[in-house]
Design an enzyme around this catalytic site. Structure first.
Site, mmCIF file in Angstrom:
data_model
loop_
_atom_site.group_PDB
_atom_site.id
_atom_site.type_symbol
_atom_site.label_atom_id
_atom_site.label_comp_id
_atom_site.label_asym_id
_atom_site.label_seq_id
_atom_site.Cartn_x
_atom_site.Cartn_y
_atom_site.Cartn_z
ATOM 1 N N ARG A 124 3.237 -8.699 -17.089
ATOM 2 C CA ARG A 124 3.570 -8.374 -18.475
ATOM 3 C C ARG A 124 5.052 -8.517 -18.826
ATOM 4 O O ARG A 124 5.406 -8.493 -20.011
ATOM 5 C CB ARG A 124 3.095 -6.957 -18.796
ATOM 6 C CG ARG A 124 1.598 -6.755 -18.597
ATOM 7 C CD ARG A 124 0.762 -7.727 -19.403
ATOM 8 N NE ARG A 124 -0.660 -7.401 -19.338
ATOM 9 C CZ ARG A 124 -1.602 -7.991 -20.053
ATOM 10 N NH1 ARG A 124 -1.272 -8.972 -20.886
ATOM 11 N NH2 ARG A 124 -2.864 -7.629 -19.940
ATOM 12 N N GLN B 89 -6.560 7.855 -24.654
ATOM 13 C CA GLN B 89 -6.091 7.282 -25.916
ATOM 14 C C GLN B 89 -6.492 8.137 -27.114
ATOM 15 O O GLN B 89 -7.534 8.804 -27.102
ATOM 16 C CB GLN B 89 -6.655 5.872 -26.079
ATOM 17 C CG GLN B 89 -6.106 5.122 -27.284
ATOM 18 C CD GLN B 89 -6.510 3.657 -27.262
ATOM 19 O OE1 GLN B 89 -7.259 3.223 -26.405
ATOM 20 N NE2 GLN B 89 -6.008 2.892 -28.206
ATOM 21 N N SER C 183 0.810 -1.225 0.000
ATOM 22 C CA SER C 183 0.000 0.000 0.000
ATOM 23 C C SER C 183 0.840 1.270 0.000
ATOM 24 O O SER C 183 0.432 2.281 -0.585
ATOM 25 C CB SER C 183 -0.955 0.007 1.198
ATOM 26 O OG SER C 183 -0.229 0.001 2.422
ATOM 27 N N HIS D 276 -5.662 -3.285 -17.017
ATOM 28 C CA HIS D 276 -5.094 -2.971 -15.704
ATOM 29 C C HIS D 276 -5.856 -1.765 -15.164
ATOM 30 O O HIS D 276 -5.557 -0.621 -15.493
ATOM 31 C CB HIS D 276 -3.596 -2.704 -15.837
ATOM 32 C CG HIS D 276 -2.841 -3.906 -16.297
ATOM 33 N ND1 HIS D 276 -2.286 -4.815 -15.420
ATOM 34 C CD2 HIS D 276 -2.586 -4.379 -17.538
ATOM 35 C CE1 HIS D 276 -1.708 -5.789 -16.106
ATOM 36 N NE2 HIS D 276 -1.880 -5.548 -17.396
ATOM 37 N N HIS E 57 -9.844 7.606 -32.872
ATOM 38 C CA HIS E 57 -9.902 7.478 -34.327
ATOM 39 C C HIS E 57 -11.186 8.091 -34.889
ATOM 40 O O HIS E 57 -11.429 8.029 -36.090
ATOM 41 C CB HIS E 57 -9.769 6.013 -34.733
ATOM 42 C CG HIS E 57 -8.366 5.513 -34.625
ATOM 43 N ND1 HIS E 57 -8.062 4.220 -34.270
ATOM 44 C CD2 HIS E 57 -7.182 6.141 -34.801
ATOM 45 C CE1 HIS E 57 -6.753 4.076 -34.245
ATOM 46 N NE2 HIS E 57 -6.198 5.225 -34.561
ATOM 47 N N ARG E 58 -11.959 8.671 -34.005
ATOM 48 C CA ARG E 58 -13.107 9.448 -34.469
ATOM 49 C C ARG E 58 -12.662 10.866 -34.826
ATOM 50 O O ARG E 58 -13.088 11.435 -35.828
ATOM 51 C CB ARG E 58 -14.179 9.498 -33.379
ATOM 52 C CG ARG E 58 -15.387 10.349 -33.756
ATOM 53 C CD ARG E 58 -16.352 10.444 -32.587
ATOM 54 N NE ARG E 58 -17.515 11.259 -32.907
ATOM 55 C CZ ARG E 58 -18.456 11.604 -32.030
ATOM 56 N NH1 ARG E 58 -18.353 11.192 -30.771
ATOM 57 N NH2 ARG E 58 -19.482 12.347 -32.389
#
Length: 260
Positions: free
Chosen positions: A169, A88, A56, A81, A91-92
């Site tokens: 990862r 991000q 913590s 995660h 793409h619009r």
């Protein structure tokens, strides 16, 4: 090519974590501990917190990364995660046209079927552009874009979440692109907080240090420098036997060589 840059972080993160850990076991306040906290003491408290699973306190140090030129496949894995913040490229609003359309080709496809992948990407782009020209709005035309389409994303995680992220990862079982991102993120945070991230690694490293004596703890640096190092664990949680764990970790980082 995948780009990972640490753009912001808690400057005194290591000291903050050490003081927080010490305050949890003391009646004294912040000012008392801060004025006398030495570098050696910072390292001791960080090491104690990590090796005893006192996670913590790691939440007090925060890191923001700009991760660029990755695929939507990778970004979808990143956002799993949940103890993190993400922004991000849309793409619009940011149409992936002309020189901005640079879909990712996996290393395995480059070796075996590069032409086929490039053809599929071109067809998808042509269809996307045709839809735009016909009046289909960007938010709908993007449906035909491939998962490999390139994107950029800003990611913020605290040190505790980074330890969890790296444990999953950095493992060789992780998909190649998210694994490469993880190794690059680790390189970035180690530049600014080497003491804090000294003991991070895939789950096999974390578990190994829980069962070792404190004065025998190991790090990723030990893995790559000491070829005689042996694990105590009979197998990692992914089932790799003791004799193969070190080789597995080395192979995991080799993904960085494959994407150059």
């Amino acid at each position: 090519m995948i780009s990972v840059k640490l753009v912001s972080y808690t400057n005194d993160g290591e000291k903050v974590i050490a003081i927080a850990a010490k305050m949890s076991r003391s009646r004294k306040g912040w000012d008392y501990h801060e004025k006398d906290m030495t570098d050696d003491e910072i390292e001791t408290w960080i090491r104690d917190a990590i090796l005893h699973g006192y996670w913590s306190v790691l939440e007090h140090s925060v890191y923001t990364f700009s991760i660029e030129e990755i695929s939507r496949v990778a970004s979808h894995q990143l956002v799993r995660h949940r103890i993190a913040s993400y922004t991000q490229m849309s793409h619009r609003f940011a149409k992936p046209i002309d020189e901005y359309y640079k879909p990712i080709i996996p290393p395995s496809a480059k070796k075996r079927s590069k032409e086929l992948v490039e053809k599929a990407y071109k067809e998808a782009y042509d269809n996307y552009y045709t839809l735009l020209e016909s009046g289909v709005p960007e938010e709908d035309a993007r449906y035909v874009l491939p998962n490999g389409v390139n994107t950029n994303i800003v990611v913020t995680m605290n040190a505790r979440e980074l330890y969890n992220f790296f444990s999953l990862r950095l493992c060789s079982r992780a998909q190649w692109e998210i694994r490469a991102i993880a190794w690059k993120m680790l390189e970035e945070v180690k530049k600014v907080h080497p003491r804090l991230f000294k003991y991070t690694g895939p789950n096999c490293i974390i578990h190994e240090n829980f069962i070792r004596n404190e004065n025998e703890s190991i790090t990723l640096e030990d893995i790559f420098k000491d070829y005689k190092l042996e694990f105590i664990s009979q197998r990692c949680i992914e089932g790799v036997l003791r004799d193969g764990i070190k080789k597995c970790i080395i192979n995991s980082r080799s993904v960085l060589d494959n994407i150059k």
